[in-house]
Structure formats: C-alpha cells, structure tokens
Design an enzyme around this catalytic site. Sequence first.
Site, PDB file in Angstrom:
ATOM      1  N   GLY A  18       0.830  -1.206   0.000  1.00  8.86           N
ATOM      2  CA  GLY A  18       0.000   0.000   0.000  1.00  8.86           C
ATOM      3  C   GLY A  18       0.864   1.255   0.000  1.00  8.86           C
ATOM      4  N   ARG A  93      -0.218 -16.173   5.700  1.00  3.15           N
ATOM      5  CA  ARG A  93      -0.113 -17.506   6.286  1.00  3.15           C
ATOM      6  C   ARG A  93       0.859 -17.432   7.449  1.00  3.15           C
ATOM      7  NH1 ARG A  93      -0.536 -23.100   4.116  1.00  3.15           N
ATOM      8  NH2 ARG A  93      -1.105 -22.265   2.104  1.00  3.15           N
ATOM      9  N   ARG A  99      -3.968 -24.862   4.672  1.00  9.37           N
ATOM     10  CA  ARG A  99      -4.542 -24.112   3.559  1.00  9.37           C
ATOM     11  C   ARG A  99      -5.994 -23.713   3.839  1.00  9.37           C
ATOM     12  NH1 ARG A  99      -5.737 -26.216  -2.529  1.00  9.37           N
ATOM     13  NH2 ARG A  99      -7.145 -27.538  -1.368  1.00  9.37           N
ATOM     14  N   ASN A 106      -9.112 -15.543   4.975  1.00 10.79           N
ATOM     15  CA  ASN A 106      -9.232 -14.546   3.914  1.00 10.79           C
ATOM     16  C   ASN A 106     -10.660 -14.397   3.416  1.00 10.79           C
ATOM     17  OD1 ASN A 106      -6.659 -13.115   3.314  1.00 10.79           O
ATOM     18  ND2 ASN A 106      -5.942 -15.223   3.476  1.00 10.79           N
ATOM     19  N   VAL A 130      -4.884  -8.157  -4.929  1.00 10.40           N
ATOM     20  CA  VAL A 130      -3.445  -8.405  -4.818  1.00 10.40           C
ATOM     21  C   VAL A 130      -3.185  -9.381  -3.666  1.00 10.40           C
ATOM     22  CG1 VAL A 130      -1.193  -7.314  -4.389  1.00 10.40           C
ATOM     23  CG2 VAL A 130      -2.928  -6.107  -5.748  1.00 10.40           C
ATOM     24  N   GLY A 131      -3.951  -9.227  -2.585  1.00  8.77           N
ATOM     25  CA  GLY A 131      -3.741 -10.041  -1.373  1.00  8.77           C
ATOM     26  C   GLY A 131      -3.951 -11.524  -1.647  1.00  8.77           C
ATOM     27  N   ASP A 161       3.961 -11.683 -12.090  1.00 10.42           N
ATOM     28  CA  ASP A 161       4.535 -12.895 -12.687  1.00 10.42           C
ATOM     29  C   ASP A 161       4.886 -12.634 -14.153  1.00 10.42           C
ATOM     30  OD1 ASP A 161       3.864 -14.476 -10.259  1.00 10.42           O
ATOM     31  OD2 ASP A 161       1.838 -13.985 -10.888  1.00 10.42           O
ATOM     32  N   ARG A 164       7.907 -10.511 -14.316  1.00  9.87           N
ATOM     33  CA  ARG A 164       9.078 -11.317 -13.938  1.00  9.87           C
ATOM     34  C   ARG A 164       9.530 -12.178 -15.120  1.00  9.87           C
ATOM     35  NH1 ARG A 164       6.605 -13.164  -8.036  1.00  9.87           N
ATOM     36  NH2 ARG A 164       7.676 -11.576  -6.782  1.00  9.87           N
ATOM     37  N   HIS A 189      -1.964 -17.643  -9.294  1.00 10.26           N
ATOM     38  CA  HIS A 189      -0.792 -16.892  -8.817  1.00 10.26           C
ATOM     39  C   HIS A 189      -0.184 -17.686  -7.673  1.00 10.26           C
ATOM     40  CE1 HIS A 189       1.911 -13.876  -7.354  1.00 10.26           C
ATOM     41  NE2 HIS A 189       1.332 -13.906  -6.169  1.00 10.26           N
TER      42      HIS A 189
HETATM   43  P1  NAX Z   1       1.719  -6.108   4.775  1.00 11.81           P
HETATM   44  O1  NAX Z   1       1.535  -7.094   5.880  1.00 11.81           O
HETATM   45  O2  NAX Z   1       2.861  -5.159   4.813  1.00 11.81           O
HETATM   46  O3  NAX Z   1       0.396  -5.220   4.668  1.00 11.81           O
HETATM   47  C1  NAX Z   1      -0.890  -5.748   4.708  1.00 11.81           C
HETATM   48  C2  NAX Z   1      -1.765  -4.703   5.366  1.00 11.81           C
HETATM   49  O4  NAX Z   1      -3.115  -5.131   5.225  1.00 11.81           O
HETATM   50  C3  NAX Z   1      -1.513  -4.545   6.864  1.00 11.81           C
HETATM   51  O5  NAX Z   1      -1.272  -3.188   7.164  1.00 11.81           O
HETATM   52  C4  NAX Z   1      -2.795  -5.048   7.519  1.00 11.81           C
HETATM   53  O6  NAX Z   1      -3.119  -4.365   8.698  1.00 11.81           O
HETATM   54  C5  NAX Z   1      -3.799  -4.776   6.401  1.00 11.81           C
HETATM   55  N1  NAX Z   1      -5.027  -5.565   6.496  1.00 11.81           N
HETATM   56  C6  NAX Z   1      -5.199  -6.818   6.961  1.00 11.81           C
HETATM   57  N2  NAX Z   1      -6.493  -7.158   6.948  1.00 11.81           N
HETATM   58  C7  NAX Z   1      -7.159  -6.094   6.433  1.00 11.81           C
HETATM   59  C8  NAX Z   1      -8.525  -5.833   6.183  1.00 11.81           C
HETATM   60  N3  NAX Z   1      -9.472  -6.718   6.474  1.00 11.81           N
HETATM   61  N4  NAX Z   1      -8.864  -4.629   5.671  1.00 11.81           N
HETATM   62  C9  NAX Z   1      -7.925  -3.696   5.397  1.00 11.81           C
HETATM   63  N5  NAX Z   1      -6.605  -3.893   5.646  1.00 11.81           N
HETATM   64  C10 NAX Z   1      -6.236  -5.077   6.140  1.00 11.81           C
HETATM   65  O7  NAX Z   1       1.718  -6.957   3.422  1.00 11.81           O
HETATM   66  P2  NAX Z   1       2.161  -6.503   1.961  1.00 11.81           P
HETATM   67  O8  NAX Z   1       3.604  -6.771   1.778  1.00 11.81           O
HETATM   68  O9  NAX Z   1       1.655  -5.145   1.714  1.00 11.81           O
HETATM   69  O10 NAX Z   1       1.382  -7.601   1.070  1.00 11.81           O
HETATM   70  C11 NAX Z   1      -0.019  -7.573   0.950  1.00 11.81           C
HETATM   71  C12 NAX Z   1      -0.534  -8.797   0.233  1.00 11.81           C
HETATM   72  O11 NAX Z   1      -0.033  -8.870  -1.099  1.00 11.81           O
HETATM   73  C13 NAX Z   1      -0.162 -10.132   0.883  1.00 11.81           C
HETATM   74  O12 NAX Z   1      -1.308 -10.961   0.910  1.00 11.81           O
HETATM   75  C14 NAX Z   1       0.853 -10.713  -0.098  1.00 11.81           C
HETATM   76  O13 NAX Z   1       0.899 -12.124  -0.044  1.00 11.81           O
HETATM   77  C15 NAX Z   1       0.293 -10.210  -1.394  1.00 11.81           C
HETATM   78  N6  NAX Z   1       1.176 -10.236  -2.563  1.00 11.81           N
HETATM   79  C16 NAX Z   1       0.622 -10.518  -3.764  1.00 11.81           C
HETATM   80  C17 NAX Z   1       1.333 -10.496  -4.933  1.00 11.81           C
HETATM   81  C18 NAX Z   1       0.688 -10.786  -6.247  1.00 11.81           C
HETATM   82  O14 NAX Z   1       1.401 -10.771  -7.260  1.00 11.81           O
HETATM   83  N7  NAX Z   1      -0.606 -11.060  -6.346  1.00 11.81           N
HETATM   84  C19 NAX Z   1       2.795 -10.214  -4.916  1.00 11.81           C
HETATM   85  C20 NAX Z   1       3.236  -9.507  -3.683  1.00 11.81           C
HETATM   86  C21 NAX Z   1       2.580  -9.963  -2.415  1.00 11.81           C
HETATM   87  O15 NAX Z   1       3.189 -11.154  -2.009  1.00 11.81           O
END
Ligand code: NAX
Length: 342
Positions: A18, A93, A99, A106, A130-131, A161, A164, A189
């Site tokens: 973010g 995780r 899983r 989520n 993204v998450g 991906d 990359r 993904h």
């Molecule tokens: P961070 O842990 O730095 O940030 C996640 C943020 O989300 C935290 O501040 C947390 O408080 C907040 N959050 C949690 N639950 C929430 C909710 N219900 N409502 C609003 N906010 C909430 O993680 P970050 O490095 O920013 O990664 C975020 C996500 O991206 C992860 O799930 C990660 O696995 C995923 N990714 C996905 C990628 C993709 O290509 N699709 C690649 C990068 C990344 O691995």
Amino acid sequence: MATEPTTVTITGGGGQIGYALMFRIAAGDMLGPDRPVRLRLLEIPQGMRAAEGAALELQDCAFPLLTDVDVTDDPLTAFNGTRIAMLVGARPRTAGMERGDLLAANAGIFGPQGDAIGAVADDGVRVVVVGNPANTNALIAAASASPDIPAERFTALTRLDHNRAVGQLTEKLGVGADQIEGVAIWGNHSASQFPDVTHAVVGSGDTMVIDVLAERLGGHEAATAWLDDVFIPRVAKRGAEIIDVRGSSSVASAANAAIDHVRDEQLGTPRRTWTSAAVVSRGEYGVPEGLVCSFPVRSRGHEHGYEVVEGLDLDDRSRARIAASVDELVGERDAVRALGVL
Ligand code: NAX
C-alpha cells in the site's frame, strides 16, 4: 484537466505494498497526468496509525493530482463511490496454518469487502485483488458483490509474474523489455502457474523467442530444457527468491505490477500485444466457467476491461501445465465452498 476526481480505494493502506502504491498513484503513474485522484485507504484498527502516517506524507508531497485522502477502518466508507478498488490487505499464512485455515481467514476479509463494494461502490467499479491467495480471494469478493456488480469486474494480479517472465527473458536474450511481446501467465498466482513463451516474439515481431533461445542454447531441445528447468521455476518461485535475497517480500515490484495492471485495464493495452491478468473464466481454453484464472488478456479501455485473447494454439506440454494449475484453483474453490462461503 478533468475536474471530477477518480476515487481509488487501497485496502491494507498501512502495509508495505500500500505504501509503495499510493505515492505513484498520486503522482499520476496509474491513470495518467490528466486525471485527479481521491485516495481512500482502508485498514483494520491495528493498521490505522501506519495508514494515517502515510496520509501525512502524501500531504507533504503536495501532488497536484491528489484532491484528498481518507483513512478509515470502515469498508462502507472506504468503498463509497469507488471506481477502482485495489484489494491488497490480506491475512498472511502464519506458522502451522493449513490451507483451509488460510482460505477461511481470507474469506472473512474478502467476503465482507465484496459485500461493501456491491452496496456502495460506483456502478462502473473495477477491482483488482493483490492479497493472497489472490485468485480465490477475487472469486469470493466477486460472489459477495453479486448481483450488484458483475463478476467480470473482479480480477486478480498476475502481472507481477508476467513482468518477472519478461525480466528473465531480457536477461537471457540481452534485449530490452520493450522488445519482448506475447508472454503469458496461465493459471493460479502460485508456484503452479505456467509462464508461457510459446507465442512470445522478439523485436519487430517476426522472430520467436523460442527460436532465439534454440540458437543460443544449441537447439530446440536445449531451449525447452532451459524453459522447464530454469525459466519456469525461477518465475514461479521468484517471490521466495526475493525474500531469500532481500530479507523481505516483493513490495515495489508488486506495487509496480498492480499499477501496470490497472493502467492497462483502464487505458487499454497496445493493439498488437497482450498482457496477463487473472479474470473470471467464461470457459476459454477449457478452464471451468467462473474460476478466476490467469490468461493472456487485452483491454480496449475502461468500458470493456480485460478480455481473454482467444484462439492461441496450445501444445500438449502447455495444456498439461495449465491443467495442473487450474486443478489447484478448482481445489481452492471447492475448499471455500466446503466452508459454506460460496
Ligand atoms: P503487509 O503485511 O505489509 O500489509 C498488509 C496490510 O493489510 C496490513 O497493514 C494489515 O493491517 C492490512 N489488512 C489486513 N487485513 C485487512 C482488512 N481486512 N482490511 C484492510 N486492511 C487489512 O503486506 P504486503 O507486503 O503489503 O502484502 C499484501 C498482500 O499482497 C499479501 O497478501 C501478499 O501475499 C500479497 N502479494 C501478492 C502479490 C501478487 O502478485 N498477487 C505479490 C506480492 C505480495 O506477495
């Protein structure tokens, strides 16, 4: 300059991706230099201070395109009137988590967020998840937003991906990223994804990547071996490699990919080429209808969104790899169904 700002909501606005996203969006990197932006940052209570701090820094940038920033822990406020929703915040995780636990945790985030998007977002909203697990989280959010928002407005990010894969080829072939077209990411993904160069071309488009690889590596067999043994695993497991080398997960490259994803969806992909995104399957290439699966996609701009590029020939090797990743998506969907979420 258009007067009405576009509302963009980022969930996980206090997290790493973010933080890497919001400054570039506010600078105009995503929607262009003519579209003012209103940012809404959604967090959970524990993440509010970090998001508020980021909002202070946004103010200190005095971006001409940024009209306002709201930070909230209420999804109905965060998604009110939103045109572009970037769902980044997710439950990671943790040690010992199965899983099913991860999917359930989520689902508890993406279900309610889908509900809120259905209730209050702009009718033309487009959503990128993204998450992780991104594909299945998108499936859950889309199901929850139905019938207010059509499912095809929900996508998941596989552009990282894709980028990359292009990055690996630029290194191997010694050409610039703008010289490579026609790469595709298929499936989930996850490590099961299929980064596909079968249709990829170099330069002006009449040289196939596979032929250049064969020339350099001493034949087509050697080229296929390099793709199977080096290229595909390296792209599919690049996230782990980044964690190993950097000591922290991919952040700037993930934010960059999310910006690429939304920009190309909104403004359109160049006519002759395609990119990759996970979109709701309509049965293309035999992928079960309704799954959120990565395909080669094109966009003709906001009104259309991403459309799957159809009619590509797939050899047996490609079909088998796609089938394996699609099986994983089916497994995730079934696990979520078993939880009573879908
Ligand atoms: P961070 O842990 O730095 O940030 C996640 C943020 O989300 C935290 O501040 C947390 O408080 C907040 N959050 C949690 N639950 C929430 C909710 N219900 N409502 C609003 N906010 C909430 O993680 P970050 O490095 O920013 O990664 C975020 C996500 O991206 C992860 O799930 C990660 O696995 C995923 N990714 C996905 C990628 C993709 O290509 N699709 C690649 C990068 C990344 O691995």
